[in-house]
Design a protein around this motif. Structure first.
Motif, PDB file in Angstrom:
ATOM      1  N   UNK A  40       0.898  -1.186  -0.047  1.00  0.00           N
ATOM      2  CA  UNK A  40       0.058   0.031   0.236  1.00  0.00           C
ATOM      3  C   UNK A  40       0.841   1.259   0.111  1.00  0.00           C
ATOM      4  N   UNK A  41       1.929   1.226   0.588  1.00  0.00           N
ATOM      5  CA  UNK A  41       2.713   2.383   0.706  1.00  0.00           C
ATOM      6  C   UNK A  41       3.690   2.575  -0.450  1.00  0.00           C
ATOM      7  N   UNK A  42       3.941   1.371  -1.393  1.00  0.00           N
ATOM      8  CA  UNK A  42       4.648   1.408  -2.413  1.00  0.00           C
ATOM      9  C   UNK A  42       4.015   2.004  -3.823  1.00  0.00           C
ATOM     10  N   UNK A  43       2.607   1.578  -3.726  1.00  0.00           N
ATOM     11  CA  UNK A  43       1.889   1.735  -4.846  1.00  0.00           C
ATOM     12  C   UNK A  43       1.789   3.383  -5.273  1.00  0.00           C
ATOM     13  N   UNK A  44       1.593   4.177  -4.520  1.00  0.00           N
ATOM     14  CA  UNK A  44       1.596   5.438  -5.053  1.00  0.00           C
ATOM     15  C   UNK A  44       2.804   6.129  -5.691  1.00  0.00           C
ATOM     16  N   UNK A  45       3.955   5.752  -5.132  1.00  0.00           N
ATOM     17  CA  UNK A  45       5.248   6.069  -5.678  1.00  0.00           C
ATOM     18  C   UNK A  45       5.407   5.318  -7.096  1.00  0.00           C
ATOM     19  N   UNK A  46       5.120   4.164  -6.937  1.00  0.00           N
ATOM     20  CA  UNK A  46       5.228   3.267  -8.292  1.00  0.00           C
ATOM     21  C   UNK A  46       4.214   3.721  -9.498  1.00  0.00           C
ATOM     22  N   UNK A  47       3.255   4.290  -8.877  1.00  0.00           N
ATOM     23  CA  UNK A  47       2.369   4.798 -10.079  1.00  0.00           C
ATOM     24  C   UNK A  47       2.962   6.172 -10.295  1.00  0.00           C
ATOM     25  N   UNK A  48       3.263   6.923  -9.547  1.00  0.00           N
ATOM     26  CA  UNK A  48       3.734   8.203 -10.070  1.00  0.00           C
ATOM     27  C   UNK A  48       4.943   7.977 -11.018  1.00  0.00           C
ATOM     28  N   UNK A  49       6.230   7.149 -10.603  1.00  0.00           N
ATOM     29  CA  UNK A  49       7.165   6.936 -11.507  1.00  0.00           C
ATOM     30  C   UNK A  49       6.572   6.511 -12.837  1.00  0.00           C
ATOM     31  N   UNK A  50       5.771   5.387 -12.650  1.00  0.00           N
ATOM     32  CA  UNK A  50       5.234   5.049 -13.918  1.00  0.00           C
ATOM     33  C   UNK A  50       4.579   5.982 -14.927  1.00  0.00           C
ATOM     34  N   UNK A  51       4.045   6.733 -14.293  1.00  0.00           N
ATOM     35  CA  UNK A  51       3.287   7.972 -14.989  1.00  0.00           C
ATOM     36  C   UNK A  51       4.233   8.969 -15.795  1.00  0.00           C
ATOM     37  N   UNK A  52       5.256   9.165 -14.999  1.00  0.00           N
ATOM     38  CA  UNK A  52       6.320  10.231 -15.427  1.00  0.00           C
ATOM     39  C   UNK A  52       7.153   9.426 -16.619  1.00  0.00           C
ATOM     40  N   UNK A  53       7.325   8.044 -16.366  1.00  0.00           N
ATOM     41  CA  UNK A  53       8.113   7.503 -17.514  1.00  0.00           C
ATOM     42  C   UNK A  53       7.139   7.493 -18.638  1.00  0.00           C
ATOM     43  N   UNK A  54       5.935   7.214 -18.289  1.00  0.00           N
ATOM     44  CA  UNK A  54       5.230   6.974 -19.844  1.00  0.00           C
ATOM     45  C   UNK A  54       5.035   8.417 -20.513  1.00  0.00           C
ATOM     46  N   UNK A  55       5.030   9.417 -19.716  1.00  0.00           N
ATOM     47  CA  UNK A  55       4.837  10.783 -20.285  1.00  0.00           C
ATOM     48  C   UNK A  55       6.106  11.212 -20.984  1.00  0.00           C
ATOM     49  N   UNK A  56       7.071  10.958 -20.246  1.00  0.00           N
ATOM     50  CA  UNK A  56       8.538  11.296 -20.776  1.00  0.00           C
ATOM     51  C   UNK A  56       8.877  10.529 -22.197  1.00  0.00           C
ATOM     52  N   UNK A  57       8.569   9.337 -22.034  1.00  0.00           N
ATOM     53  CA  UNK A  57       8.732   8.474 -23.262  1.00  0.00           C
ATOM     54  C   UNK A  57       7.839   8.821 -24.512  1.00  0.00           C
ATOM     55  N   UNK A  58       6.454   9.222 -24.384  1.00  0.00           N
ATOM     56  CA  UNK A  58       5.764   9.685 -25.347  1.00  0.00           C
ATOM     57  C   UNK A  58       6.032  11.247 -25.681  1.00  0.00           C
ATOM     58  N   UNK A  59       6.633  12.011 -24.862  1.00  0.00           N
ATOM     59  CA  UNK A  59       6.895  13.356 -25.368  1.00  0.00           C
ATOM     60  C   UNK A  59       8.278  13.500 -26.140  1.00  0.00           C
ATOM     61  N   UNK A  60       9.343  12.739 -25.640  1.00  0.00           N
ATOM     62  CA  UNK A  60      10.361  12.646 -26.342  1.00  0.00           C
ATOM     63  C   UNK A  60      10.163  12.133 -27.765  1.00  0.00           C
ATOM     64  N   UNK A  61       9.638  10.974 -27.670  1.00  0.00           N
ATOM     65  CA  UNK A  61       9.426  10.292 -29.109  1.00  0.00           C
ATOM     66  C   UNK A  61       8.612  11.242 -30.031  1.00  0.00           C
ATOM     67  N   UNK A  62       7.509  11.735 -29.434  1.00  0.00           N
ATOM     68  CA  UNK A  62       6.660  12.573 -30.185  1.00  0.00           C
ATOM     69  C   UNK A  62       7.117  13.844 -30.887  1.00  0.00           C
ATOM     70  N   UNK A  63       8.283  14.564 -30.029  1.00  0.00           N
ATOM     71  CA  UNK A  63       8.974  15.443 -30.514  1.00  0.00           C
ATOM     72  C   UNK A  63       9.921  15.245 -31.497  1.00  0.00           C
ATOM     73  N   UNK A  64      10.473  14.347 -31.289  1.00  0.00           N
ATOM     74  CA  UNK A  64      11.472  13.838 -32.416  1.00  0.00           C
ATOM     75  C   UNK A  64      10.738  13.390 -33.698  1.00  0.00           C
ATOM     76  N   UNK A  65       9.727  12.854 -33.674  1.00  0.00           N
ATOM     77  CA  UNK A  65       8.902  12.457 -34.688  1.00  0.00           C
ATOM     78  C   UNK A  65       8.251  13.563 -35.447  1.00  0.00           C
TER      79      UNK A  65
END
Length: 202
Positions: A40-65
């Motif tokens: 229960x304590x790990x879930x919020x931090x894991x979700x936040x990191x996952x969201x940041x990772x997904x957004x960073x991946x999409x942003x970098x690849x979108x800008x480059x494309x």
């Protein structure tokens, strides 16, 4: 430009989600197994990191494309649109029937127009015949695009379908190169058909 950007984001969404899941799982494993934190304590931090990772991946690849696609469109004198993301890129040319011309003659005229065009770099003609023209075109650097042209004649109209796909079949995004070359070939096809119609009228 905005329409193309949004289309790229939609295309990248599944991959970005997968990246986010992997990041979240890695953080969860590190916190729970490594630090002994409760789920229960790990879930919020894991979700936040996952969201940041997904957004960073999409942003970098979108800008480059998008930047690559903008350069490609500028190179060929085109304006980006949302349909530039779709693969294969398909264009359709329809004109009134060209009197006195067979599909072979029209295909030969299209081939001549394409091969002698200063913008298009024809590397190889892989098929040529009655209503059939397959080409390999060179793009920037070492990229290649496979173009298929199909000519159909009828009593009322002549129809030509131009289909372009990456030479590297593993590519999902090609920076609008297939779309741009399909557009250019479409214009050359229309020019060839107009020339044939003019010859047939004499």
């Amino acid at each position: 430009m905005l329409g193309y950007c949004l289309a790229v984001v939609r295309r990248l969404a599944p991959a970005a989600l997968a990246v986010g899941v992997v990041c979240a799982a890695a953080v969860t494993a590190a916190l729970v197994l490594g630090d002994g934190a409760p789920w229960s304590g790990a879930a919020p931090e894991a979700l936040a990191v996952g969201a940041v990772g997904a957004l960073a991946f999409a942003a970098v690849l979108t800008v480059a494309t998008v930047l690559g696609a903008a350069r490609t469109a500028h190179r060929y004198g085109l304006t980006l649109s949302a349909d530039a993301v779709a693969l294969p890129a398909v264009r359709d040319v329809r004109v009134p029937a060209v009197a006195g011309r067979t599909a072979y003659q029209l295909t030969d005229s299209v081939r001549y127009e394409v091969e002698n065009d200063p913008v298009l770099r024809v590397r190889e003609v892989t098929a040529f015949g009655h209503g059939v023209l397959d080409l390999t075109l060179g793009g920037p650097s070492d990229t290649t695009v496979r173009v298929r042209v199909r000519v159909t004649t009828g009593p009322e109209e002549t129809a030509v379908v131009v289909e372009a796909r990456p030479g590297d079949t593993s590519k999902r995004l090609d920076g609008a190169l297939c779309w741009a070359l399909a557009r250019v070939v479409e214009e050359r096809v229309a020019r060839a058909l107009r020339a044939e119609a003019g010859d047939g009228a004499r």
